[in-house]
Design an enzyme around this catalytic site. Structure first.
Site, PDB file in Angstrom:
ATOM      1  N   SER A  32     -43.470  -9.098  -9.299  1.00 44.30           N
ATOM      2  CA  SER A  32     -42.719  -8.108  -8.514  1.00 44.30           C
ATOM      3  C   SER A  32     -41.238  -8.447  -8.564  1.00 44.30           C
ATOM      4  O   SER A  32     -40.818  -9.495  -8.049  1.00 44.30           O
ATOM      5  CB  SER A  32     -43.201  -8.125  -7.065  1.00 44.30           C
ATOM      6  OG  SER A  32     -42.238  -7.487  -6.257  1.00 44.30           O
ATOM      7  N   HIS A  74     -43.931  -5.234 -11.804  1.00 46.70           N
ATOM      8  CA  HIS A  74     -44.212  -4.479 -10.581  1.00 46.70           C
ATOM      9  C   HIS A  74     -42.871  -4.124  -9.931  1.00 46.70           C
ATOM     10  O   HIS A  74     -42.050  -5.005  -9.648  1.00 46.70           O
ATOM     11  CB  HIS A  74     -45.077  -5.326  -9.654  1.00 46.70           C
ATOM     12  CG  HIS A  74     -45.526  -4.624  -8.422  1.00 46.70           C
ATOM     13  ND1 HIS A  74     -46.559  -3.728  -8.402  1.00 46.70           N
ATOM     14  CD2 HIS A  74     -45.056  -4.692  -7.147  1.00 46.70           C
ATOM     15  CE1 HIS A  74     -46.733  -3.274  -7.172  1.00 46.70           C
ATOM     16  NE2 HIS A  74     -45.830  -3.836  -6.388  1.00 46.70           N
ATOM     17  N   ASP A  98     -40.987  -2.353  -6.894  1.00 47.87           N
ATOM     18  CA  ASP A  98     -41.174  -1.927  -5.500  1.00 47.87           C
ATOM     19  C   ASP A  98     -40.027  -1.029  -5.046  1.00 47.87           C
ATOM     20  O   ASP A  98     -38.902  -1.490  -4.880  1.00 47.87           O
ATOM     21  CB  ASP A  98     -41.214  -3.159  -4.586  1.00 47.87           C
ATOM     22  CG  ASP A  98     -42.523  -3.914  -4.710  1.00 47.87           C
ATOM     23  OD1 ASP A  98     -43.589  -3.287  -4.583  1.00 47.87           O
ATOM     24  OD2 ASP A  98     -42.476  -5.144  -4.932  1.00 47.87           O
ATOM     25  N   MET A 100     -38.561   1.201  -2.040  1.00 45.05           N
ATOM     26  CA  MET A 100     -38.700   1.342  -0.578  1.00 45.05           C
ATOM     27  C   MET A 100     -37.591   2.226  -0.033  1.00 45.05           C
ATOM     28  O   MET A 100     -36.445   2.101  -0.452  1.00 45.05           O
ATOM     29  CB  MET A 100     -38.596  -0.029   0.081  1.00 45.05           C
ATOM     30  CG  MET A 100     -39.574  -1.046  -0.448  1.00 45.05           C
ATOM     31  SD  MET A 100     -39.308  -2.608   0.392  1.00 45.05           S
ATOM     32  CE  MET A 100     -40.522  -3.625  -0.447  1.00 45.05           C
ATOM     33  N   HIS A 135     -44.395   0.966  -7.651  1.00 45.99           N
ATOM     34  CA  HIS A 135     -45.057   1.030  -6.342  1.00 45.99           C
ATOM     35  C   HIS A 135     -44.121   1.748  -5.369  1.00 45.99           C
ATOM     36  O   HIS A 135     -43.127   1.177  -4.915  1.00 45.99           O
ATOM     37  CB  HIS A 135     -45.353  -0.414  -5.887  1.00 45.99           C
ATOM     38  CG  HIS A 135     -45.983  -0.520  -4.537  1.00 45.99           C
ATOM     39  ND1 HIS A 135     -46.095  -1.724  -3.856  1.00 45.99           N
ATOM     40  CD2 HIS A 135     -46.560   0.409  -3.727  1.00 45.99           C
ATOM     41  CE1 HIS A 135     -46.687  -1.523  -2.693  1.00 45.99           C
ATOM     42  NE2 HIS A 135     -46.973  -0.238  -2.583  1.00 45.99           N
ATOM     43  N   MET A 182     -43.105   2.967  -1.992  1.00 48.53           N
ATOM     44  CA  MET A 182     -43.281   2.858  -0.541  1.00 48.53           C
ATOM     45  C   MET A 182     -42.274   3.810   0.088  1.00 48.53           C
ATOM     46  O   MET A 182     -41.302   3.404   0.736  1.00 48.53           O
ATOM     47  CB  MET A 182     -43.070   1.405  -0.100  1.00 48.53           C
ATOM     48  CG  MET A 182     -44.225   0.509  -0.501  1.00 48.53           C
ATOM     49  SD  MET A 182     -43.799  -1.232  -0.480  1.00 48.53           S
ATOM     50  CE  MET A 182     -43.071  -1.362  -2.105  1.00 48.53           C
ATOM     51  N   MET A 217     -53.095  -3.452  -0.467  1.00 45.57           N
ATOM     52  CA  MET A 217     -52.010  -4.293   0.060  1.00 45.57           C
ATOM     53  C   MET A 217     -52.610  -5.458   0.850  1.00 45.57           C
ATOM     54  O   MET A 217     -53.449  -5.250   1.724  1.00 45.57           O
ATOM     55  CB  MET A 217     -51.087  -3.485   0.976  1.00 45.57           C
ATOM     56  CG  MET A 217     -50.214  -2.472   0.260  1.00 45.57           C
ATOM     57  SD  MET A 217     -49.191  -3.157  -1.063  1.00 45.57           S
ATOM     58  CE  MET A 217     -48.163  -4.335  -0.165  1.00 45.57           C
ATOM     59  N   GLY A 236     -41.073  -9.092   0.419  1.00 50.61           N
ATOM     60  CA  GLY A 236     -41.722 -10.132  -0.364  1.00 50.61           C
ATOM     61  C   GLY A 236     -41.818 -11.406   0.474  1.00 50.61           C
ATOM     62  O   GLY A 236     -41.224 -11.502   1.554  1.00 50.61           O
ATOM     63  N   GLY A 237     -42.593 -12.363  -0.010  1.00 52.57           N
ATOM     64  CA  GLY A 237     -42.629 -13.677   0.612  1.00 52.57           C
ATOM     65  C   GLY A 237     -43.449 -13.788   1.879  1.00 52.57           C
ATOM     66  O   GLY A 237     -43.322 -14.765   2.622  1.00 52.57           O
ATOM     67  N   ASP A 255     -51.671  -6.809  -3.887  1.00 55.53           N
ATOM     68  CA  ASP A 255     -50.224  -7.041  -3.782  1.00 55.53           C
ATOM     69  C   ASP A 255     -49.896  -7.678  -2.439  1.00 55.53           C
ATOM     70  O   ASP A 255     -50.119  -7.078  -1.384  1.00 55.53           O
ATOM     71  CB  ASP A 255     -49.533  -5.677  -3.914  1.00 55.53           C
ATOM     72  CG  ASP A 255     -48.016  -5.743  -3.836  1.00 55.53           C
ATOM     73  OD1 ASP A 255     -47.457  -6.854  -3.821  1.00 55.53           O
ATOM     74  OD2 ASP A 255     -47.405  -4.657  -3.807  1.00 55.53           O
ATOM     75  N   GLY A 295     -48.482 -11.893  -1.049  1.00 55.24           N
ATOM     76  CA  GLY A 295     -48.863 -13.256  -0.674  1.00 55.24           C
ATOM     77  C   GLY A 295     -49.794 -13.952  -1.642  1.00 55.24           C
ATOM     78  O   GLY A 295     -50.494 -14.892  -1.252  1.00 55.24           O
TER      79      GLY A 295
HETATM   80  C1  DX5 Z   1     -44.277  -5.799  -0.473  1.00 55.30           C
HETATM   81  C2  DX5 Z   1     -44.245  -5.515  -1.949  1.00 55.30           C
HETATM   82  C3  DX5 Z   1     -44.749  -6.625  -2.795  1.00 55.30           C
HETATM   83  C4  DX5 Z   1     -43.969  -7.916  -2.691  1.00 55.30           C
HETATM   84  C5  DX5 Z   1     -44.813  -9.042  -3.204  1.00 55.30           C
HETATM   85  O1  DX5 Z   1     -44.025  -4.624   0.210  1.00 55.30           O
HETATM   86  O2  DX5 Z   1     -45.026  -4.377  -2.245  1.00 55.30           O
HETATM   87  O3  DX5 Z   1     -44.844  -6.211  -4.144  1.00 55.30           O
HETATM   88  O4  DX5 Z   1     -42.759  -7.882  -3.403  1.00 55.30           O
HETATM   89  O5  DX5 Z   1     -44.151 -10.240  -3.011  1.00 55.30           O
HETATM   90  P1  DX5 Z   1     -44.929 -11.600  -2.703  1.00 55.30           P
HETATM   91  O6  DX5 Z   1     -45.784 -11.887  -3.897  1.00 55.30           O
HETATM   92  O7  DX5 Z   1     -43.831 -12.594  -2.528  1.00 55.30           O
HETATM   93  O8  DX5 Z   1     -45.739 -11.384  -1.459  1.00 55.30           O
HETATM   94 ZN    ZN Z   2     -45.542  -3.881  -4.329  1.00 55.35          ZN
END
Ligand code: DX5
Ligand code: ZN
Length: 224
Positions: free
Chosen positions: A7, A32, A34, A36, A65, A67, A136, A143-144, A174, A176
């Site tokens: 990602s 990937h 993201d 948002m 992805h 969101m 999800m 992330g993180g 997706d 953690g």
């Molecule tokens: C969260 C995103 C994920 C995120 C994953 O909303 O959709 O793709 O970046 O990051 P990690 O792997 O650090 O959880």
């Molecule tokens: Zn994602």
């Protein structure tokens, strides 16, 4: 065989191009991406113009992805920018099937995602219209975060629905995920693994991708 989707939300954006080439060298088949909007999720990331710039650098599969609310408004932009797959959220609009059909009509793969608290049985009506399900395993937005274990049951249910339907549908997870816990989801049928911080935060990206693949594949193949 599972596929790994780093990602780019966790990449250093001042070195985005360099980081993307590293994911390719590390053997990651997907990127990937993201997107948002600050409405569907409490964070704003980036839109089509950003990944349009990196499209020419790599032939990796662009797994976008979304969101965002009401994604149908932007599908043309995301297709033109070079998406190979576009994922929309079950919770983000009322015209999901129309949107999925529109994505496919553009020659792009279509996927539906559910948030961690959404009952996976809602996925059933989408099966004729999708190429992938995205489960999800964190609340979308950042992330993180830590993996939410209830995602394992959601993957199990999704896999069962897919098997009963006879459609060829990938199952992506997706949030953690790392080499330490990837087996929890691949052992119940997930075959596309998103990893942000576990890839971009690793001292050795190549090794991180290889370890996720090795542990993920071992558990995935044991299920078959
Ligand atoms: C969260 C995103 C994920 C995120 C994953 O909303 O959709 O793709 O970046 O990051 P990690 O792997 O650090 O959880
Ligand atoms: Zn994602």
């Amino acid at each position: 065989m599972i596929k790994i989707a780093p990602s780019i939300l966790s990449a250093d954006f001042s070195r985005l191009g360099e980081h993307i080439l590293q994911t390719k060298e590390a053997g990651a088949e997907y990127l990937h991406i993201d997107v948002m909007d600050g409405v569907f999720v409490p964070n704003i990331s980036f839109g089509a113009p950003v990944y349009k710039c990196i499209r020419k650098m790599t032939d990796q599969f662009f797994d976008v992805h979304l969101m965002i609310i009401d994604p149908l408004r932007y599908i043309d932009d995301f297709v033109k920018a070079g998406a190979d797959n576009i994922t929309i959220h079950h919770e983000a609009c009322d015209n999901q099937i129309q949107t999925l059909q529109y994505i496919r009509s553009k020659g792009v793969k279509a996927a539906i995602s559910i948030k961690p608290k959404t009952d996976p049985h809602v996925l059933k009506p989408y099966l004729p219209f999708i190429d992938m399900i995205l489960i999800m395993s964190v609340e979308p937005g950042f992330g993180g975060q830590s993996f939410i274990p209830s995602a394992i049951e959601s993957v199990r249910v999704a896999k069962q629905l897919v098997e009963e339907s006879g459609y060829n549908i990938d199952i992506e997870v997706d949030g953690g995920l790392s080499a330490k816990n990837v087996d929890l989801v691949t052992s119940v049928g997930a075959n596309v693994i998103v990893a942000g911080s576990a890839v971009f935060g690793a001292p050795d990206m190549k090794r991180a991708v290889a370890e996720i693949r090795e542990n993920g594949d071992k558990a995935y193949c044991a299920k078959l």
